[in-house]
Design an enzyme around this catalytic site. Structure first.
Site, PDB file in Angstrom:
ATOM      1  N   THR A   1       0.833  -1.217   0.000  1.00 48.94           N
ATOM      2  CA  THR A   1       0.000   0.000   0.000  1.00 48.94           C
ATOM      3  C   THR A   1       0.860   1.258   0.000  1.00 48.94           C
ATOM      4  OG1 THR A   1      -1.640  -1.147   1.354  1.00 48.94           O
ATOM      5  CG2 THR A   1      -1.895   1.228   1.166  1.00 48.94           C
TER       6      THR A   1
ATOM      7  N   ASP B   1      -4.768  -0.669  -5.053  1.00 48.45           N
ATOM      8  CA  ASP B   1      -3.377  -0.341  -4.701  1.00 48.45           C
ATOM      9  C   ASP B   1      -2.354  -1.357  -5.217  1.00 48.45           C
ATOM     10  OD1 ASP B   1      -4.143  -2.266  -2.783  1.00 48.45           O
ATOM     11  OD2 ASP B   1      -3.245  -1.193  -1.081  1.00 48.45           O
TER      12      ASP B   1
HETATM   13  C1  GP9 Z   1      -2.397  -0.860   6.612  1.00 49.77           C
HETATM   14  C2  GP9 Z   1      -2.921  -0.908   5.214  1.00 49.77           C
HETATM   15  C3  GP9 Z   1      -2.536  -2.187   4.518  1.00 49.77           C
HETATM   16  O1  GP9 Z   1      -2.609   0.322   7.306  1.00 49.77           O
HETATM   17  O2  GP9 Z   1      -2.633   0.220   4.493  1.00 49.77           O
HETATM   18  O3  GP9 Z   1      -1.244  -2.189   4.063  1.00 49.77           O
HETATM   19  P1  GP9 Z   1      -0.668  -3.351   3.116  1.00 49.77           P
HETATM   20  O4  GP9 Z   1      -0.449  -4.548   3.990  1.00 49.77           O
HETATM   21  O5  GP9 Z   1      -1.679  -3.630   2.044  1.00 49.77           O
HETATM   22  O6  GP9 Z   1       0.587  -2.770   2.569  1.00 49.77           O
HETATM   23 MN    MN Z   2      -2.655  -2.675   0.441  1.00 52.08          MN
END
Ligand code: GP9
Ligand code: MN
Length: 421
Positions: A82, A256
């Site tokens: 993300t 994402d």
């Molecule tokens: C955590 C969310 C998920 O706050 O943004 O992150 P990811 O595990 O998908 O990188």
């Molecule tokens: Mn994510």
């Protein structure tokens, strides 16, 4: 040193494309809301499970007269997941081959989207139902110049509303609306969802579609959490309308990164009813991108692009000149852009071919191209581009790049522990 930044500047200058007169400034002065749709892959759009659409709201948005939908849009993330997607979108730079820029390079100087838009009078804020230390967000958001970060401490984290990484998407969007109504306008905001996160857990009462039946629990549950996210988005759009914000707000929604890893090819073959080889696995890295704005001339834009391209696209829609910015992406609405999507490992996809694990495939047929020599130049372009971007990040080169109107964020003055609005 500063001669390296000159090389980079010359390269990104040479990437400038022609503005599209039908879209440049089409959303000038509007508020902006980005929505990060956790783990959302594009194959879900239009997909039917047990004879039912999985994501009816997003399916209808893809055909909305004021929405541009990009079906050939790819995530370009690596280990930072993300946070890599956020990094790409805010900076139009590539994430790192190892680790996350957010956790390892947050002290760098950036020229992030919040800082660019501040010069145009925009207030900026992030909303997320997890705590500020995750992915080192608090520190990185200050470096990017965000005025405010509404993390989990600003939400009602009662037990029945929390699952997996944090707040469920429906209460998250509900509680975000009053904040959006109270912050100064025009605003640039980012809402990061969580419910469609691996391993795709969902409470019984939130399930509105039966799981898939591949026998792989992760893949089977993915459809249920994606449906829940779709319902949460529908509710959010309705609430935006009720609040009146929809009349002067552009909404940019993106998946994402992938949600189903390549270790689950077997279950995915079952889902898609075809063998998932390396070529197909690369095609599955598509995530959807939607850009909605009131009055915008919507259509399905088939251009091949990636997360690195979103910032120049959005800035052109807002009527902001991007010519001298250090940006590796190009405006997805420009008619003369090169359609080469670079992946972090050096693989790439163009509108004609896919390069994966050393082999070139024709997109139309999925067949291996016998003579790869004509495509050699693309690997060189991709390699060079990733190297230049890495130079910027490892060398903290934006320290040396002066961009008129952009001020380095006053990090020590930013305080996310109290909301002013
Ligand atoms: C955590 C969310 C998920 O706050 O943004 O992150 P990811 O595990 O998908 O990188
Ligand atoms: Mn994510």
């Amino acid at each position: 040193d500063s001669s390296d930044i000159t090389t980079v500047e010359n390269y990104t200058l040479s990437k400038n494309t022609e503005k599209n007169p039908d879209y440049f400034g089409a959303a000038k002065g509007m508020n902006v809301i980005y929505i990060s749709m956790e783990s959302f892959q594009n194959f879900l759009i239009g997909y039917k499970l047990h004879g039912e659409e999985v994501t009816p709201f997003l399916n209808s948005l893809a055909k909305d007269p004021n929405t541009i939908y990009f079906p050939n849009f790819f995530h370009q993330t690596a280990q930072g997941k993300t946070s890599d997607a956020e990094f790409l979108m805010e900076n139009s730079l590539y994430p790192l081959p190892q680790g996350s820029v957010f956790t390892t390079k947050a002290q760098n100087t950036f020229q992030g989207l919040p800082a660019i838009l501040k010069d145009k009078g925009y207030y900026s804020a992030v909303f997320h139902g997890n705590y500020k230390s995750f992915w080192n967000r608090e520190e990185m958001y200050k470096s990017l110049g965000y005025d405010m970060f509404y993390d989990a401490t600003y939400y009602n984290m009662r037990e029945e509303n929390v699952i997996n990484y944090g707040l469920e998407d429906k209460p998250f969007f509900k509680e975000t609306i009053p904040y959006l109504q109270s912050i100064p306008q025009p605003f640039y905001t980012k809402l990061i969802t969580l419910s469609n996160h691996f391993p795709y857990l969902i409470d019984e009462e939130d399930q509105s579609i039966a799981p898939a039946q591949t026998g792989d629990e992760t893949v089977d549950g993915y459809f249920q959490t994606a449906r829940y996210l779709d319902e949460a988005l529908k509710q959010f759009f309705e609430d935006l309308k009720i609040s009146g914000l929809d009349k002067n707000t552009m909404v940019v929604m993106y998946g994402d990164h992938y949600g189903i890893s390549e270790n689950r090819k077997k279950a995915m073959s079952n889902v898609l009813n075809r063998d998932i080889n390396n070529f197909e696995q690369a095609q599955l890295q598509r995530v959807p991108l939607f850009i909605y704005a009131p009055g915008l001339k919507g259509f399905v834009n088939e251009t091949y692009g990636g997360e690195v391209d979103v910032r120049p696209t959005v800035l052109n829609l807002l009527g902001v000149d991007t010519t001298h910015q250090v940006a590796f992406g190009t405006d997805l609405l420009s008619k003369n852009r090169d359609e080469i999507v670079a992946f972090r490992n050096g693989d790439y996809i163009t509108d004609k071919v896919t390069s994966v694990k050393g082999k070139i495939y024709e997109n139309d047929t999925g067949q291996i191209v016998e003579d790869a020599t004509p495509y050699q130049k693309y690997s060189e372009i991709v390699k060079n581009e990733l190297e230049l971007s890495d130079k910027v990040v490892y060398g903290d080169l934006l320290r040396f790049h002066k961009l008129s109107g952009i001020k380095t964020p006053a990090k020590t003055k930013l305080d996310y522990t109290k909301a002013e609005h």
